[in-house]
Design a protein around this motif. Sequence first.
Motif, PDB file in Angstrom:
ATOM      1  N   THR A   1     -19.490 -42.541  10.231  1.00 48.81           N
ATOM      2  CA  THR A   1     -18.948 -42.755   8.892  1.00 48.81           C
ATOM      3  C   THR A   1     -18.700 -41.395   8.240  1.00 48.81           C
ATOM      4  OG1 THR A   1     -21.154 -42.879   7.914  1.00 48.81           O
ATOM      5  CG2 THR A   1     -20.172 -44.943   8.672  1.00 48.81           C
TER       6      THR A   1
ATOM      7  N   PRO B   1     -13.956 -40.599  10.649  1.00 47.38           N
ATOM      8  CA  PRO B   1     -15.414 -40.415  10.666  1.00 47.38           C
ATOM      9  C   PRO B   1     -15.763 -38.954  10.931  1.00 47.38           C
ATOM     10  CG  PRO B   1     -14.675 -41.410  12.719  1.00 47.38           C
ATOM     11  CD  PRO B   1     -13.469 -41.294  11.847  1.00 47.38           C
TER      12      PRO B   1
ATOM     13  N   ARG C   1     -16.318 -45.426   5.377  1.00 48.08           N
ATOM     14  CA  ARG C   1     -14.947 -44.988   5.628  1.00 48.08           C
ATOM     15  C   ARG C   1     -13.964 -45.771   4.767  1.00 48.08           C
ATOM     16  NH1 ARG C   1     -13.756 -46.470  10.918  1.00 48.08           N
ATOM     17  NH2 ARG C   1     -11.859 -45.265  10.740  1.00 48.08           N
TER      18      ARG C   1
END
Length: 707
Positions: A130, A124, A153
Amino acid sequence: MTHILALWGSTLFQPSRTATVWRNLNPFWGEEYTLHLPLDFHHLAFYVLDEDTIGHDDIIGKISLSKETIASASPRGIDSWLNLSHVDPDEEVQGEIHLDVKLLAEAQGPRLRCHIIEARDLAPRDLSGTSDPFARIFWGSQSLETVTIKKTRFPHWDEVLELHGEEGPLRVEVWDWDMVGKNDFLGMVEFSPDVLLQCPPSGWFRLLPFASAEEDAGGKLGALRLKVRLAEERILPSVYYQPLIELLVESVLSPAQDDTVTPLAMLDEVSSGESRQDIATQLVKIFLGRGLAVPLLDYLNLQEVSRTTDPNTLFRSNSLASKSMEQFMKLVGTPYLHEVLKPCVNRIFEEKKYIELDPCKIELTRTRRISFKGTLSEEHVRENSLGLLTGYLGEILEAITASVDKCPPAMRVAFRQLHQRVEERFPETEHEDVKYVAISGFLFLRFFAPAILTPKLFDLRDHHADPQTSRSLLLLAKAVQSIGNLGQQLGRGKEQWMVPLHPFLLQNCGRPLSHIFKAQPRLLFPPSAVIKEGYLHLRKAETGALVPRFAFKKRYFCLSSETFSYSKAPEWQVRTSIPVCRICAVERVDENAFQQPHMMQVITKNRDGQLDTLYIHLVVGHPQKTVFPGMLPSCHPGTFRGNRWTCCLQQDRTVQGCSRTHSAVTLGDWSDPLDPDAEAQMVYRQLLLGRDKLRWVWGSVRGGRRL
């Protein structure tokens, strides 16, 4: 303020973190961790961090050991000083990419066809937890990119990129797109021309960092001494271990007349001092999962007592019985230990009083204070230290004697049976105290005293004590050990400076502790008894719905031996109740599923026979092991979102789980779940290592010495 964070495979799946050593350029940890690594791990990384109470910790450097490096150092493993390497936090990578590459020969020249399918478990890089990943390929002087997929992700590109007329290695890079500033690197894979020609890549490939990120700093960042050993265990399906487990259980429930040939007796024979503690831990876990831990201890203690002729040596060695009792108390009694010791231990850490009784160690400069009296004399220091020690000891003893209702029933039953076995073996009047010494030896010498000496190892504190507090804890642990011996060793040792404390110890050795070990029901939890309660955050999994972090609701839960229920508040009348018999699995959820730790799932079977999942974020304190009947053999450690499971990427919501479940759960702490297959494998391995000795023992029993 320095500590170590150990990871593997560049992924934060299950990091282990040492205590923080404060204000020290030459920190000493002396801590040992057991990491259960996945079979496909490729390297183990150790990060040295400077803890920052405000903001993020600063990375000093790291050491990365490949799987091949650790394996080649077997059987003793690595034990050496290793230089720290520079670390760029933005270039630490994790995850894998799915590729299908073909190199086609054409009249106009070679054509490279790279099918970039998807990636998973990417690092991330954005504040949302993300990334916005895209892939870029390089072949010779040419390059192409995929589209950018926002806020994920686990991107799925399914793009085919083609390049013509070049030769050379193929490099595939994954980046996080940023609207402002430069893009963030997520990882790369590279294939040589020979690989492209002879064996075109197809499948999942682990993303790697740039080579420059691993360069040794030449000692400029310091060095770290590590002892690392890799032991590979291949766990077979449960059916292969059932005969061994049944033999172990049978030897306890139906003991043979000749106890020298039972599996437990053989384990005690072939295990050494180094391996005996591991074997004891695995045995206790196996029998704890079957609800037979107390019978196991009774069997082992009976064997130990029966072959002891001198009561003064009873349970003084590190036998299988002693180690099993010790591990049993740690597994079952940790919440009780915290309840009894934590208030006093916290007080010692917070007050930071100078305590010393040994004249050779007293430092009068530490007692200097701003007053007309100036520095305290040695006598005043000893007198003040004696008062502080007796105060702390009195607080601990009062907590122990008042903890009748808090001592786990299983521990009380085990101690009562031990009391009975020792009394039957040594019924003479002159041995009246032996049965109490045996119990207090376990409770004080192997349970309370070690926890007082090193609170960090028993999770009583987050950090190790400073030298002054460590000395206070050492003196307190010595006093507790003397109480565990019922004062029988007082005045016999070399530490005569402890004599001023003897009157207090002798006075309190006679305090009645036997009420802790009175008869209790053999059920670990009586019907409807509350096992655990507290606040948590939960959310039901809904078909086709995304479960965001903010959708979790705070509820007060209550787990009993019959039901798991929750409501808005403890006094709330409307409650949701789930019978324990309908709980099929309670397992940890991968951290990346919700971008937060301490997540678990409770899988239940409703009245229609369908499986329902309840996701829970725990906010309670101590763990509690509970065994549920009818457990599922497997489950998904991820969540179903975006029409696929985040763990295995299967698109069928009803597909069988991709991860094996455990036979028991630990609410609040998943570092040590019960796993009967892994535990049985370790027992089998120990028997296998001692097979030569077993042949000799078996031959001796049959009357022929056979090697």
